[in-house]
Write an enzyme that holds these catalytic residues in place. Structure first.
Site, PDB file in Angstrom:
ATOM      1  N   TYR A 113     -43.791 -53.782  26.814  1.00 19.10           N
ATOM      2  CA  TYR A 113     -44.045 -52.564  27.589  1.00 19.10           C
ATOM      3  C   TYR A 113     -42.918 -51.550  27.362  1.00 19.10           C
ATOM      4  O   TYR A 113     -43.171 -50.368  27.110  1.00 19.10           O
ATOM      5  CB  TYR A 113     -44.160 -52.892  29.073  1.00 19.10           C
ATOM      6  CG  TYR A 113     -44.329 -51.683  29.964  1.00 19.10           C
ATOM      7  CD1 TYR A 113     -45.514 -50.942  29.944  1.00 19.10           C
ATOM      8  CD2 TYR A 113     -43.311 -51.265  30.821  1.00 19.10           C
ATOM      9  CE1 TYR A 113     -45.674 -49.824  30.750  1.00 19.10           C
ATOM     10  CE2 TYR A 113     -43.468 -50.153  31.635  1.00 19.10           C
ATOM     11  CZ  TYR A 113     -44.650 -49.435  31.597  1.00 19.10           C
ATOM     12  OH  TYR A 113     -44.799 -48.320  32.395  1.00 19.10           O
ATOM     13  N   THR A 150     -49.841 -47.334  42.122  1.00 17.97           N
ATOM     14  CA  THR A 150     -51.159 -47.387  41.494  1.00 17.97           C
ATOM     15  C   THR A 150     -51.481 -48.826  41.113  1.00 17.97           C
ATOM     16  O   THR A 150     -50.677 -49.746  41.326  1.00 17.97           O
ATOM     17  CB  THR A 150     -51.202 -46.529  40.213  1.00 17.97           C
ATOM     18  OG1 THR A 150     -50.370 -47.140  39.207  1.00 17.97           O
ATOM     19  CG2 THR A 150     -50.728 -45.114  40.476  1.00 17.97           C
TER      20      THR A 150
END
Length: 236
Positions: A113, A150
């Site tokens: 990531y 989120t």
């Protein structure tokens, strides 16, 4: 508002989307590269790319390059077209492994990531260099939205999920707050004509030192062109 489907994890879908968009003969004044996954288990896109690198980075790399001519035609001297790419503070700890961009040697969700987010910063700086050299009325900037509440965090450890559920309202930004810097980069008069910036909380700040390595920017760009199957115009 009009919706066109585009799967950033699929090179075929991206190319189909660009064809459909171009068929509309619309100008393109703002492109926000915002799709992403985080800390997913090791898996590949339909094109065989490691998912973080393939979706977070290569998908946006191809999409931007295929739309570049339209962006250049849409920008003017007084109103530049704008490319806004969403990275993350995680890029500060990212390492770009040019000899193993697919994380085949040893896979780490955190490492993959972080690498994808560092690649987005390197890409933005190289893109701005090429746009400036070309005399284009297009700017490219990269933003850090901060820690936003989120579904991006659905793959984190359960302890983090519990902490997020209990105190997310206190430490996390709302989606609206998280979008503010992207919106600032996209429409603020203060950013007119300004490119190659790293933005956080609507302010220009410094990215990781390695992101300013022009040779690394160039090598990543060249390798990315090979991976997505487009010509490297910058090498001419």
């Amino acid at each position: 508002v009009e919706f066109l489907y585009c799967d950033l994890a699929s090179m075929k879908s991206i190319r189909q989307f660009v064809q459909r968009f171009r068929a509309k003969n619309c100008p393109l004044h703002v492109l926000v590269n915002n799709a992403g996954v985080m800390l997913v288990p090791e898996r590949k896109t339909e094109d065989g790319f490691e998912e973080h690198f393939g979706l977070n980075y290569l998908g946006h790399f191809l999409l931007t390059n295929l739309l570049l001519d339209t962006l250049k035609q849409s920008g003017t001297h007084s109103h530049n077209a704008r490319i806004v790419t969403v990275s993350s503070a995680t890029h500060y700890v990212g390492k770009l492994h040019l000899n193993d961009l697919q994380s085949r040697c040893s896979y780490s969700p955190h490492g993959a990531y972080a690498q994808s987010k560092l690649a987005l910063v390197l890409f933005t700086y190289r893109l701005q260099h090429l746009l400036t050299a070309d005399g284009s009325h297009v700017t490219a900037n990269v933003v850090d939205p901060g820690v936003v509440n989120t579904e991006l965090y659905k793959h984190v450890f359960w302890v983090v999920k519990v902490a997020k559920w209990m105190a997310g309202w206190l430490f996390f930004k709302t989606p609206e707050e998280g979008a503010s810097t992207s919106i600032y980069a996209a429409v603020s008069p203060e950013m007119e004509g300004a490119g190659g910036c790293y933005l956080y909380n609507e302010e220009r700040t410094k990215s990781a030192d390695v992101a300013y390595d022009e040779e690394l920017q160039r090598r990543l760009w060249t390798e990315s062109c090979k991976m997505v199957g487009i010509s490297d115009e910058s090498s001419r």
